[in-house]
Design a protein around this motif. Structure first.
Motif, PDB file in Angstrom:
ATOM      1  N   ILE A  56      23.694 -10.638  43.520  1.00 13.52           N
ATOM      2  CA  ILE A  56      24.611 -10.427  43.957  1.00 13.52           C
ATOM      3  C   ILE A  56      24.211 -10.616  45.843  1.00 13.52           C
ATOM      4  O   ILE A  56      25.273 -10.199  46.908  1.00 13.52           O
ATOM      5  CB  ILE A  56      24.989  -8.889  43.378  1.00 13.52           C
ATOM      6  CG1 ILE A  56      25.532  -8.646  42.230  1.00 13.52           C
ATOM      7  CG2 ILE A  56      25.902  -7.726  44.817  1.00 13.52           C
ATOM      8  CD1 ILE A  56      25.544  -6.859  41.912  1.00 13.52           C
ATOM      9  N   LEU A  62      29.421 -15.860  46.184  1.00 13.33           N
ATOM     10  CA  LEU A  62      29.364 -14.462  46.690  1.00 13.33           C
ATOM     11  C   LEU A  62      29.460 -14.116  48.200  1.00 13.33           C
ATOM     12  O   LEU A  62      30.399 -13.368  49.154  1.00 13.33           O
ATOM     13  CB  LEU A  62      28.009 -13.904  46.433  1.00 13.33           C
ATOM     14  CG  LEU A  62      28.597 -12.710  44.727  1.00 13.33           C
ATOM     15  CD1 LEU A  62      27.761 -11.914  44.168  1.00 13.33           C
ATOM     16  CD2 LEU A  62      29.487 -12.036  44.285  1.00 13.33           C
ATOM     17  N   THR A  65      32.733 -15.423  49.272  1.00 16.36           N
ATOM     18  CA  THR A  65      33.326 -14.616  48.756  1.00 16.36           C
ATOM     19  C   THR A  65      33.744 -12.954  50.023  1.00 16.36           C
ATOM     20  O   THR A  65      34.757 -12.540  50.242  1.00 16.36           O
ATOM     21  CB  THR A  65      33.772 -13.698  47.184  1.00 16.36           C
ATOM     22  OG1 THR A  65      33.794 -14.908  47.299  1.00 16.36           O
ATOM     23  CG2 THR A  65      34.431 -12.594  47.342  1.00 16.36           C
ATOM     24  N   THR A 189      36.375  -9.947  45.584  1.00 16.27           N
ATOM     25  CA  THR A 189      35.167  -9.960  45.376  1.00 16.27           C
ATOM     26  C   THR A 189      34.753  -9.229  44.697  1.00 16.27           C
ATOM     27  O   THR A 189      33.247  -9.667  44.201  1.00 16.27           O
ATOM     28  CB  THR A 189      34.274  -9.587  46.877  1.00 16.27           C
ATOM     29  OG1 THR A 189      34.450  -9.732  48.168  1.00 16.27           O
ATOM     30  CG2 THR A 189      32.515  -9.330  47.410  1.00 16.27           C
ATOM     31  N   GLU A 193      31.675 -10.764  41.795  1.00 17.05           N
ATOM     32  CA  GLU A 193      30.471 -10.684  41.142  1.00 17.05           C
ATOM     33  C   GLU A 193      30.411  -9.674  39.611  1.00 17.05           C
ATOM     34  O   GLU A 193      28.782 -10.366  39.294  1.00 17.05           O
ATOM     35  CB  GLU A 193      29.938  -8.892  41.917  1.00 17.05           C
ATOM     36  CG  GLU A 193      29.734  -8.967  44.065  1.00 17.05           C
ATOM     37  CD  GLU A 193      30.011  -7.510  44.197  1.00 17.05           C
ATOM     38  OE1 GLU A 193      30.605  -6.312  43.437  1.00 17.05           O
ATOM     39  OE2 GLU A 193      29.425  -7.675  45.728  1.00 17.05           O
TER      40      GLU A 193
END
Length: 558
Positions: A56, A62, A65, A189, A193
Motif C-alpha cells: 500500500i 498506487l 493513483t 485510491t 488499494e
C-alpha cells in the motif's frame, strides 16, 4: 488472471500448484513491526500484514493513483483562488515611429477673436519687458479639416490593478464540486488499494501453498528413497526381483523431476509476490505466516454462508442428515439448480446486505453528486456576475527614449522656467456587472447534456446493484462448492495415505507386490495434488468472497 496463473503452474506436471492463492484469514499478529519503504538486501521476514502494508505504501500503481489525489487537492485550490483578490501589474513602452494623425476642424474657430503671440513678444517678455498682446479677428473663410498628430514618438505606462469577485453563482457551486471531486479521487485510491490487497493476499498464500507442496514432495522423495534402498538390499539378498527395483527407480526419477519443477515454480510464486508488493526482485524474503493459520473452520464458514454441511447437510435451514437417495431425482435436481443459481442466499441474508460496503457503489454515488453539481453549475451560468475593480498607474511620453525615461514629475522645470513634466498619474475604482442575455442557446444545450449525464448515472445504480447481487451469489456458491471439494479431497488424501502405508507394510512383510506399492504411491501423490489444488481454490474463493462483500479492505486494515 486466476485461471491463467493456475494453468501456468499446473502445466509442468501433476501435483504442481498455481502461484495465485487467497487467504481464508487475513489478520497478522499485532506484535509484528511494519516494514519501511526501503529495506536492505538480505532475507526479510515477512507476514501477510507486513506485505500488505508495504504494498500500500510502495506499489507504483498506487503511488500513481495518489498523485491523482494531489491533483484533486490542487484543483480545489485553483477553484478557490478565483474568489480571492486578483492583482496584476503591467508596464509597456512603445516607439511610435510614425504617429497616428487625426483630422481636426480648425474652421470652426473662424470669425472668432484670438490673441497673437509673436516671437518678438516672447523675446521681449524673457528680457523683462512688458508686452501688450493684441486681439485679432480670425478670418471667416471656411477651412477644411487639417491632419494633426497627438502625442510624442516615445510613450510608456505602468499600472497596478485589483479585482475582487463579489458574486458569481457558478463559483459557489464550483467550490462544492471541487470538494466532491477530491472525495472521488480518494475513493478511486481506495479502490486501487483494495485491488492491491487482493493481489498481495493471493500471491502470499499461493506462495505458502506452493512451499507446503514442495515440502511434501521432499518427504515423498525421502520415503521413496528408503523404500528403494530396502528393496535394493532385498534384491541383493535374493528375496526380490530386479524388476521391483527398477520400478521404484522409475518412480523416484519422476518424483525428483516433479520436485525440481515445484521448486522453480515456488521461486516464481515468490517473484510474483514481490511484484505485487512493489518489492525489488533482488530482495530476499522469508514468509513467516503458516498455512494452517490461514484455514478457518469450514463448518463455521458454511454456517455463516448459509450452505449445507458436506457431511450432514445441516446448514442454516436445518436440513438434517443427507438422505441416501432422493425420492424424486428430477425435483431434487431442479432444487439444486435453483439453489446454485441463487447462491444459497436466504431472504434474511439478502436483506442484510449493504451495498455501501462496496467501494464501487460509493464511488458511483460521488459521481452522481458531481453530475448534480455540474447541472446546477450550467444553470448558474444565467446569473449575473459582479466584481469590484481598482487601478492606479502612470503614463508618460517623450521625443526620444532618453527623454521618456527621464521620469520628470510635476515639480520639474525646464531651463526657461516652464514646467516640463512628462509622466502623469491616473487611478480609478468601480464595479463591473456582467449580465448574460443571449448566448445562442449554448447554455440550454449544456444543461441538457448535464441532465442526460445525471440520468445515465442514475440508470447505472440499478445495473451496479444487479452486478453486486450476482457477484455476491456467485462468490457464495463458488466458495461453498470449493469447501465441499476440499472436504472430499481431504478425505481422499487420508484414504490414499492409509492405502500407501498398508501397501508398504505388506511389501516389507513379503505378502504384497511391488506393483501394488507403486500404484498406491501414485494414487497418494495424485490425492496430494488434488488436495492442494482444492485448498488453492478455497483460498481464492475466500478472497473473492471477501471482496464481493466489501470486507477485504477492512480485514487488511485491522
Amino acid at each position: 488472471m486466476k485461471k491463467n496463473l493456475r494453468v501456468l503452474l499446473l502445466a509442468a506436471g501433476p501435483g504442481l500448484l498455481a502461484p495465485a492463492g487467497a487467504a481464508l484469514a487475513q489478520t497478522a499478529p499485532a506484535t509484528q513491526p511494519a516494514l519501511g519503504a526501503q529495506q536492505a538486501i538480505g532475507t526479510l521476514p515477512l507476514t501477510l500484514q507486513q506485505a500488505i502494508d508495504y504494498a500500500i505504501q510502495n506499489k507504483s500503481t498506487l503511488l500513481a493513483t495518489r498523485l491523482g489525489e494531489q491533483t484533486a487537492r490542487a484543483k480545489v485550490g485553483e477553484i478557490r483562488a478565483a474568489g480571492l483578490p486578483q492583482v496584476n501589474v503591467a508596464a509597456n513602452v512603445a516607439d511610435n515611429f510614425k504617429l497616428q494623425k487625426s483630422l481636426v476642424d480648425f474652421g470652426a474657430l473662424s470669425g472668432a477673436s484670438a490673441t497673437t503671440l509673436t516671437s518678438a513678444d516672447i523675446a521681449a517678455a524673457q528680457g523683462g519687458q512688458t508686452v501688450n498682446l493684441k486681439n485679432i479677428t480670425l478670418p471667416s473663410e471656411p477651412m477644411p479639416p487639417q491632419a494633426f498628430a497627438f502625442g510624442l514618438q516615445w510613450a510608456g505606462n505602468s499600472s497596478a490593478s485589483v479585482s475582487q469577485l463579489l458574486f458569481d453563482g457558478a463559483y459557489l457551486i464550483g467550490l462544492k464540486a471541487a470538494k466532491v471531486y477530491e472525495q472521488l479521487a480518494q475513493k478511486q485510491t481506495q479502490q486501487a488499494e483494495i485491488d492491491v490487497v487482493e493481489q498481495v493476499s493471493k500471491a502470499y498464500y499461493s506462495t505458502l501453498v506452493a512451499r507446503e507442496r514442495l515440502q511434501l514432495l521432499s518427504r515423498n522423495v525421502q520415503r521413496l528413497d528408503t523404500l528403494l534402498y530396502q528393496t535394493n538390499e532385498t534384491f541383493k539378498a535374493g528375496f526380490a526381483e530386479k524388476l521391483d527395483v527398477q520400478r521404484l527407480q522409475v518412480q523416484r526419477n519422476n518424483l525428483v523431476v516433479e520436485q525440481q519443477k515445484a521448486s522453480r515454480l515456488t521461486e516464481l510464486s515468490v517473484a510474483l509476490l514481490k511484484f505485487q508488493m512493489g518489492l525489488p526482485q533482488q530482495q530476499g524474503v522469508q514468509l513467516t505466516d503458516s498455512l494452517s493459520a490461514a484455514v478457518v473452520d469450514a463448518g463455521a464458514l458454511r454456517q455463516r454462508l448459509g450452505g449445507a454441511n458436506f457431511a450432514t447437510g445441516g446448514g442454516v435451514s436445518g436440513l438434517g442428515q443427507v438422505p441416501t437417495a432422493p425420492s424424486n431425482a428430477d425435483a431434487q435436481n431442479r432444487q439444486d439448480q435453483q439453489t446454485a443459481l441463487s447462491g444459497a442466499r436466504t431472504g434474511q441474508l439478502a436483506a442484510a446486505f449493504n451495498y455501501n460496503n462496496r467501494i464501487e457503489f460509493s464511488t458511483l454515488e460521488t459521481q452522481q453528486a458531481l453530475a448534480g453539481l455540474d447541472l446546477a453549475n450550467r444553470r448558474a451560468g444565467a446569473y449575473p456576475r459582479l466584481l469590484a475593480t481598482a487601478a492606479y498607474g502612470f503614463s508618460g511620453s517623450g521625443k526620444t527614449a532618453g527623454d521618456l525615461f527621464a521620469f520628470r514629475g510635476p515639480d520639474s522645470r525646464a531651463g526657461n522656467g516652464f514646467p516640463n513634466q512628462n509622466w502623469f498619474g491616473f487611478g480609478n475604482v468601480g464595479l463591473s456587472l456582467q449580465i448574460p442575455v443571449f448566448d445562442g442557446f449554448r447554455r440550454k444545450y449544456q444543461v441538457q447534456q448535464a441532465r442526460i449525464q445525471q440520468q445515465t448515472i442514475e440508470r447505472g445504480f440499478e445495473t451496479l446493484r444487479q452486478s453486486i447481487d450476482l457477484q455476491d451469489a456467485q462468490s457464495r456458491t463458488t466458495l461453498i462448492n470449493a469447501l465441499d471439494v476440499l472436504d472430499n479431497q481431504k478425505a481422499n488424501l487420508e484414504l490414499a495415505s492409509e492405502v500407501a502405508r498398508v501397501s508398504r507394510i505388506k511389501f516389507k512383510e513379503g505378502v504384497g507386490s511391488n506393483i501394488e506399492v507403486v500404484t498406491a504411491e501414485t494414487s497418494l501423490r495424485e490425492s496430494q495434488t488434488n488436495y492442494y489444488a482444492a485448498l488453492y481454490d478455497v483460498l481464492v474463493a475466500k478472497v473473492d468472497r471477501d471482496k464481493a462483500t466489501g470486507e477485504l479492505y477492512n480485514q487488511a486494515k485491522k
